[in-house]
Write a protein that holds these residues in place. Structure first.
Motif, PDB file in Angstrom:
ATOM      1  N   UNK A  20       4.877   0.250   3.681  1.00  0.00           N
ATOM      2  CA  UNK A  20       3.526  -0.278   3.771  1.00  0.00           C
ATOM      3  C   UNK A  20       3.484  -1.793   3.602  1.00  0.00           C
ATOM      4  N   UNK A  21       4.561  -2.345   2.990  1.00  0.00           N
ATOM      5  CA  UNK A  21       4.599  -3.785   2.745  1.00  0.00           C
ATOM      6  C   UNK A  21       3.936  -4.146   1.425  1.00  0.00           C
ATOM      7  N   UNK A  22       4.092  -5.399   1.022  1.00  0.00           N
ATOM      8  CA  UNK A  22       3.591  -5.864  -0.261  1.00  0.00           C
ATOM      9  C   UNK A  22       2.523  -6.938  -0.070  1.00  0.00           C
ATOM     10  N   UNK A  23       1.680  -7.031  -1.099  1.00  0.00           N
ATOM     11  CA  UNK A  23       0.695  -8.107  -1.104  1.00  0.00           C
ATOM     12  C   UNK A  23       1.407  -9.438  -1.310  1.00  0.00           C
ATOM     13  N   UNK A  24       0.915 -10.485  -0.654  1.00  0.00           N
ATOM     14  CA  UNK A  24       1.538 -11.807  -0.763  1.00  0.00           C
ATOM     15  C   UNK A  24       0.562 -12.797  -1.383  1.00  0.00           C
ATOM     16  N   UNK A  44      13.667   1.305 -13.068  1.00  0.00           N
ATOM     17  CA  UNK A  44      13.111   0.986 -11.746  1.00  0.00           C
ATOM     18  C   UNK A  44      11.626   1.306 -11.774  1.00  0.00           C
ATOM     19  N   UNK A  45      10.840   0.455 -11.135  1.00  0.00           N
ATOM     20  CA  UNK A  45       9.385   0.666 -11.110  1.00  0.00           C
ATOM     21  C   UNK A  45       8.882   0.636  -9.672  1.00  0.00           C
ATOM     22  N   UNK A  46       7.654   1.080  -9.521  1.00  0.00           N
ATOM     23  CA  UNK A  46       7.018   1.131  -8.205  1.00  0.00           C
ATOM     24  C   UNK A  46       6.429  -0.231  -7.854  1.00  0.00           C
ATOM     25  N   UNK A  47       6.770  -0.734  -6.679  1.00  0.00           N
ATOM     26  CA  UNK A  47       6.353  -2.078  -6.262  1.00  0.00           C
ATOM     27  C   UNK A  47       5.051  -2.087  -5.467  1.00  0.00           C
ATOM     28  N   UNK A  48       4.551  -0.906  -5.071  1.00  0.00           N
ATOM     29  CA  UNK A  48       3.308  -0.860  -4.297  1.00  0.00           C
ATOM     30  C   UNK A  48       2.209  -1.620  -5.033  1.00  0.00           C
ATOM     31  N   UNK A  49       1.526  -2.493  -4.332  1.00  0.00           N
ATOM     32  CA  UNK A  49       0.412  -3.326  -4.822  1.00  0.00           C
ATOM     33  C   UNK A  49       0.877  -4.551  -5.610  1.00  0.00           C
TER      34      UNK A  49
END
Length: 493
Positions: free
Chosen positions: A476-480, A212-217
């Motif tokens: 925080x949500x993700x970049x689109x 599992x990895x971090x999805x932030x950014x």
């Protein structure tokens, strides 16, 4: 009086010498174990890559013998993202699967959005409570054939993901189930990759985990990962380093030795029969993922049944890590409390040959080098402060030990990051990788002390019986980016 002072001084010097020797050998032991784990991990990843290069995943996809999989995703107040995430789960690449969303008593519009988007209606369902949970109120299916794989369970709030997961297991119709979080981003071919150990192992596999990895950014659109980018904020970036090191070096090695006792709650594929026989998830546990695997392994060992718990190294799931210190503190305090809780509940396993490698190696390791380490670091800091104030510290020895530990920490983290990139190539360019490697230099100074503090805090909460409020993690949500999905190279194989 002089004799008393001399005696105290003499005892202090002896204590100081013994403590310094103990810390030195303790540090040497844990570093040696890291090296051993790294070697086992390298062997496991090499073996995985070799086997993976020979696998035709289309044959698994089209095979009538591939077992059905129930994808279980608990949801509590996920109205903001629930629709995109469910659409993403429904597009997983596998022949025989169902998606079970467990609405765990949400107080927002989660259920209403699901009903409206997926044209759901209540149906009669033969609900068998093989694992006791909070009451299930209704079961929904879609009137639209396009969503025939979707089941939505509406239940009373159980105040834990474990209770909601157990309800999903009760509803599941297939022999394997994948447990995940509804807000995780899962690779399209995840089920194909994770079912492979169940098919190729001669001995029964009871659980499979994946990195599992971090999805932030990261760039994400409608639940689909478009581009992997290292987190830009400091705290999530440290977590990315930690995840790469622990998943790639730690869990792969334990899997190779069949000593793995943690399959992350964010993504794990399980043998439903063994889970039910072991009693399902413990809704009172703060570390339900570790506790579940421990009970599954105990069930197999006590019934003298051969088994394997496996792990695959390629990243199949991205999750949003805490971006604020407040949320991070809750997460790590909970993890630490869960660790000591699990060690205490299953204390008879520790050092017990009846439980094989779990009893003789994994659990002693968890006690000595996971649970004890924060306390030794705290007492070491106090010890050296007292020694410094009293003028009795051997600065040469202290600095050598500090440099010894620090340089090893930086080296092992840097090796893990470079190894990850050379093997799987998730990042676009060398600068992203170098940026992570540079973070390894300051991680022991800025990030590690936070983990030590929250670990001790979690133990304090456990031993004092103080309640720990968890609640929802603020997202925080993700970049689109509007573009065609670009899958990481290994995950799309």
């Amino acid at each position: 009086m002089m004799l008393l002072n001399f005696t105290i001084s003499h005892l202090w010097h002896q204590l100081q010498s013994l403590y310094e020797g103990f810390i030195f050998y303790y540090a040497a032991a844990i570093m040696s174990l890291y090296v051993i784990l790294a070697i086992f991990s390298a062997l496991a990843i090499r073996q995985f890559k070799r086997r993976n290069s020979l696998v035709d995943y289309k044959s698994i996809l089209n095979s009538p013998h591939a077992p059905g999989i129930s994808v279980i995703a608990p949801a509590y107040n996920e109205g903001a993202t629930i629709i995109d995430n469910v659409h993403s789960l429904l597009t997983l690449n596998y022949a025989k699967f169902e998606v079970i969303i467990v609405n765990d008593g949400s107080t927002d519009d989660t259920l209403e959005k699901l009903i409206r988007e997926f044209e759901l209606v209540p149906v009669k369902f033969d609900y068998q409570e093989r694992i006791v949970t909070r009451p299930v109120k209704r079961v929904f299916r879609s009137t639209n054939p396009a969503y025939s794989k979707l089941i939505v369970v509406d239940k009373e709030n159980g105040k834990s993901k474990a209770d909601a997961s157990n309800a999903g297991i009760n509803v599941a119709s297939y022999p394997l189930f994948l447990c995940t979080d509804v807000d995780c981003i899962i690779e399209k071919n995840t089920l194909l990759h994770m079912v492979k150990p169940f098919l190729e192992e001669k001995i029964r596999v009871i659980a499979v985990g994946a990195t599992i990895r971090i999805a932030n950014s990261c760039e994400v659109d409608q639940g689909v990962l478009l581009r992997v980018i290292p987190p830009k904020k400091l705290l999530p970036r440290f977590q990315e380093l930690e995840y790469i090191r622990s998943f790639l070096l730690g869990r792969m090695a334990w899997s190779q030795m069949n000593g793995l006792i943690i399959v992350s709650g964010g993504l794990g594929l399980f043998d439903k029969e063994i889970v039910i026989n072991a009693g399902g998830y413990d809704h009172t546990s703060f570390a339900e993922d570790m506790e579940m695997i421990t009970r599954m392994r105990r069930y197999m060992e006590e019934n003298k049944l051969p088994y394997r718990v496996r792990y695959i190294p390629n990243s199949q799931c991205w999750t949003e890590g805490p971006a604020t210190l407040k949320v991070f503190s809750k997460q790590r305090t909970r993890w630490a409390r869960g660790l000591i809780q699990c060690l205490h509940v299953h204390r008879r396993v520790i050092g017990n040959p009846k439980y094989g490698i779990m009893g003789l190696l994994t659990y002693p390791y968890m006690v000595l080098f996971e649970w004890m380490a924060p306390f030794l670091e705290l007492t070491g800091l106090i010890f050296y402060l007292v020694s410094g104030l009293s003028g009795t510290i051997n600065w040469t020895h202290a600095l050598i030990l500090l440099l010894y530990v620090y340089s090893f920490s930086v080296a092992i983290t840097t090796i893990a990051v470079l190894w990850d990139q050379l093997t799987f190539k998730y990042y676009d360019n060398v600068w992203q990788v170098m940026g992570l490697c540079l973070m390894a230099i300051v991680e022991p100074i800025l990030y590690h002390p936070l983990n030590v503090f929250f670990s001790i805090r979690g133990n304090y909460f456990y031993f004092t019986g103080k309640k720990l409020a968890w609640g929802n993690m603020s997202r925080q949500g993700f970049a689109r980016r509007q573009a065609a999905p670009v899958q990481p190279s290994e995950a799309s194989s």
